[in-house]
Design a protein around this motif. Structure first.
Motif, mmCIF file in Angstrom:
data_model
loop_
_atom_site.group_PDB
_atom_site.id
_atom_site.type_symbol
_atom_site.label_atom_id
_atom_site.label_comp_id
_atom_site.label_asym_id
_atom_site.label_seq_id
_atom_site.Cartn_x
_atom_site.Cartn_y
_atom_site.Cartn_z
ATOM 1 N N VAL A 52 25.106 -3.626 2.836
ATOM 2 C CA VAL A 52 26.387 -3.342 3.496
ATOM 3 C C VAL A 52 26.715 -4.359 4.587
ATOM 4 C CG1 VAL A 52 26.472 -0.885 2.931
ATOM 5 C CG2 VAL A 52 25.225 -1.633 4.965
ATOM 6 N N ASP B 159 24.852 -5.735 7.160
ATOM 7 C CA ASP B 159 24.220 -5.834 8.489
ATOM 8 C C ASP B 159 23.399 -7.112 8.502
ATOM 9 O OD1 ASP B 159 25.124 -3.234 9.012
ATOM 10 O OD2 ASP B 159 23.276 -2.334 8.264
ATOM 11 N N LEU C 61 21.331 6.475 2.159
ATOM 12 C CA LEU C 61 22.071 6.038 3.344
ATOM 13 C C LEU C 61 22.947 4.826 3.002
ATOM 14 C CD1 LEU C 61 22.494 6.333 6.421
ATOM 15 C CD2 LEU C 61 20.670 4.664 6.704
ATOM 16 N N LEU C 62 22.366 3.872 2.300
ATOM 17 C CA LEU C 62 23.151 2.688 1.911
ATOM 18 C C LEU C 62 24.308 3.079 0.996
ATOM 19 C CD1 LEU C 62 20.364 0.011 1.306
ATOM 20 C CD2 LEU C 62 22.098 -0.012 3.093
ATOM 21 N N ARG D 212 27.069 4.610 3.047
ATOM 22 C CA ARG D 212 27.784 3.606 3.830
ATOM 23 C C ARG D 212 28.686 2.764 2.923
ATOM 24 N NH1 ARG D 212 24.013 0.302 7.732
ATOM 25 N NH2 ARG D 212 26.073 -0.597 8.119
ATOM 26 N N SER E 102 31.756 4.663 2.023
ATOM 27 C CA SER E 102 32.727 4.666 3.119
ATOM 28 C C SER E 102 33.461 3.322 3.183
ATOM 29 C CB SER E 102 31.998 4.949 4.429
ATOM 30 O OG SER E 102 32.865 4.733 5.505
ATOM 31 N N ARG E 103 32.726 2.239 3.047
ATOM 32 C CA ARG E 103 33.346 0.905 3.134
ATOM 33 C C ARG E 103 34.357 0.674 2.020
ATOM 34 N NH1 ARG E 103 30.574 -2.634 6.466
ATOM 35 N NH2 ARG E 103 31.310 -4.430 5.307
ATOM 36 N N SER F 1 31.305 -2.235 11.477
ATOM 37 C CA SER F 1 31.495 -0.811 11.197
ATOM 38 C C SER F 1 31.583 -0.613 9.685
ATOM 39 C CB SER F 1 32.779 -0.287 11.863
ATOM 40 O OG SER F 1 33.905 -0.533 11.045
ATOM 41 N N ASP F 2 31.579 0.649 9.271
ATOM 42 C CA ASP F 2 31.742 0.959 7.838
ATOM 43 C C ASP F 2 33.122 1.526 7.562
ATOM 44 O OD1 ASP F 2 29.157 0.140 7.194
ATOM 45 O OD2 ASP F 2 28.310 2.077 7.711
#
Ligand code: SF4
Length: 482
Positions: free
Chosen positions: A38, A40, A84-85, A88, A91-92, A340-341
């Motif tokens: 994502v 980071d 979790l990934l 995220r 959401s993105r 941010s996502d």
């Protein structure tokens, strides 16, 4: 029997680690910039990267903890990191749930300006030939209202859209009479024809104005000739009047960088500050329309533009450090992605591309295009992004057309050569129209692409500031959170 398990029982197992997806690139001698799924970022030495890839890491060695925290490794049987990934990423990418929120109506191709960088190949005469008819507008409205997005934006463009203001009135009134969607309106105008009637209509219907302002008078008027050589005077008067009548946040301005702008970024920013605007969008020239015919597009390269952009961004940061909030909007968009996502549906910064999925363009003659740049190409004879016509197409037939599906699927950064392994991929965008225009191929060869060079240059600059200039980094973080 012992009441507690021995300490080693509480450490994570290391023999069953697996790598999660990540990209990396060399960033100096024996240094690598690494980005997880994502986007980071983390910096690793060559030795650390090698140990990570070989999974030669153990709890307590520092790298193990670093790799876990950066979502670069997971236990083979552990789902938490992957879930979790996935959350995220979902959401993105959730901008995809709002299909085609932007609908651009080209209500006329006529314009009283004659800008050499004009991307739409404006016309100066023949109202009957270059104005959109009411019948075409109503068919376009049918298509816009058939798009799935619950909230849509209708943007009026040209030429100079105020030359066909009666049609704007008709479309706004008709759109507001329909139910089922929330509709926002924007008029993209040079403001030369702005008068009290237009302003009161905008106020009554909550219409935003977006204009062009290339900098101080001499630069703006050089870039944007019109009879009377008073484009700047009229744009400034229009901005000030619109702010008074509509409110300070109901008018925005965009600049375009020409060769003459390259050494003037301070003057340009000062002009935006002088007019009380809350930020600036430092934009390069696009390779469409008259910008190609007049060779404006070829007058500077990505390197020249990046130097201009960096000077501008550092100046904007200095203004903020001195206590005046003022943003550079392109950096703010990229930072929102990088820090941010939150989903960003900005059409040039997404993959799948925004063509059609983010916006449809209804040309004055009823032709429908996948993007504004696509219709600009068509005005110079290239119909690659003409999806159909309002008379015989529906929303579904346009969105499911082979042409659109082909362009979008062949340009996905997630699987495109160079992009799929690029450390900036999560924050970048597929721009099939740009690459078709400059390289004759929607996918494009990214090492030869000025779009790619600019993206890498700006994101590298932002990372450098975030990592090495704490005071400026705090400002950038505020932009991302806004
Ligand atoms: S266009 Fe360039 S910067 Fe963007 S993802 Fe592709 S290779 Fe990376």
């Amino acid at each position: 029997m012992a009441r507690f398990l021995p300490p080693e029982s509480f450490g994570a197992a290391t023999e069953d680690l697996s790598l999660l997806p990540f990209n990396f690139e060399r960033a100096g001698a024996k240094q690598y910039l690494v980005a997880n799924l994502v986007g980071d970022f983390i910096r690793l030495t060559e030795d650390e990267l090698t140990r990570l890839v070989d999974l030669r890491i153990r709890p307590g060695d520092g790298l193990y903890e670093k790799a876990y925290a950066a979502h670069l490794v997971s236990g083979v049987s552990q789902n938490a990191q992957r879930q979790l990934l996935a959350a995220r990423l979902r959401s993105r990418m959730s901008f995809l749930q709002q299909m085609t929120p932007l609908h651009i109506f080209v209500v006329t191709l006529r314009c009283e300006h004659s800008c050499p960088y004009c991307q739409v190949s404006r016309q100066s005469t023949d109202r009957s030939r270059y104005d959109m008819s009411e019948e075409t507008a109503m068919r376009a409205l049918d298509i816009a209202f058939a798009s799935p997005a619950a909230r849509i934006k209708i943007e009026f463009q040209g030429g100079e859209p105020l030359l066909n203001f009666p049609l704007i009135r008709t479309i706004v009134t008709a759109a507001k009479a329909r139910s089922g969607k929330q509709v926002d309106f924007v008029i993209a105008s040079n403001l030369a024809l702005l008068d009290d009637a237009v302003l009161s209509f905008c106020k009554a219907n909550n219409i935003l104005l977006s204009t062009s302002l290339d900098g101080p008078a001499d630069l703006h008027n050089k870039n944007r000739p019109r009879p009377g050589a008073n484009s700047h005077e009229l744009a400034v008067a229009g901005i000030q009047r619109a702010k008074e009548v509509l409110g300070p946040d109901r008018v925005g301005a965009l600049m375009t960088t020409t060769e003459a702008s390259l050494n003037r970024v301070d003057d340009i920013i000062d002009e935006y500050l002088r007019l009380g605007l809350d930020g600036i969008f430092l934009r390069p020239l696009s390779p469409f329309g008259f910008a190609i015919k007049t060779k404006q597009f070829a007058k500077y390269d990505a390197k020249n533009w990046l130097a201009f952009y960096e000077r501008g961004l550092r100046r904007v940061l200095k203004i903020n450090r001195q206590g005046t909030p003022f943003r550079e909007f392109y950096a703010a968009l990229l930072l929102t992605r990088m820090l941010s996502d939150r989903p960003i549906g900005y059409v040039d910064l997404r993959s799948p591309a925004g063509a059609g999925l983010g916006a449809l363009v209804y040309n004055y003659d009823g032709s429908v295009f996948a993007s504004d740049e696509g219709r600009m190409l068509a005005e110079t004879g290239d119909d690659a992004f003409r999806l159909g016509h309002v008379e015989h197409d529906s929303y579904n037939s346009l969105i499911l057309s082979d042409k659109l599906i082909g362009a979008i699927s062949s340009s996905l950064t997630q699987c495109a050569p160079e992009c799929s392994t690029c450390v900036y991929e999560s924050h970048c965008g597929a721009d099939p129209v740009y690459h078709h225009a400059t390289q004759g191929d929607a996918l494009g060869i990214k090492p030869l692409s000025a779009f790619c060079a600019r993206q890498k240059g700006i994101m590298g600059l932002l990372l450098d500031i975030l990592e090495n200039s704490p005071e400026d980094a705090a400002i950038l973080r505020r932009w991302a959170a806004a």
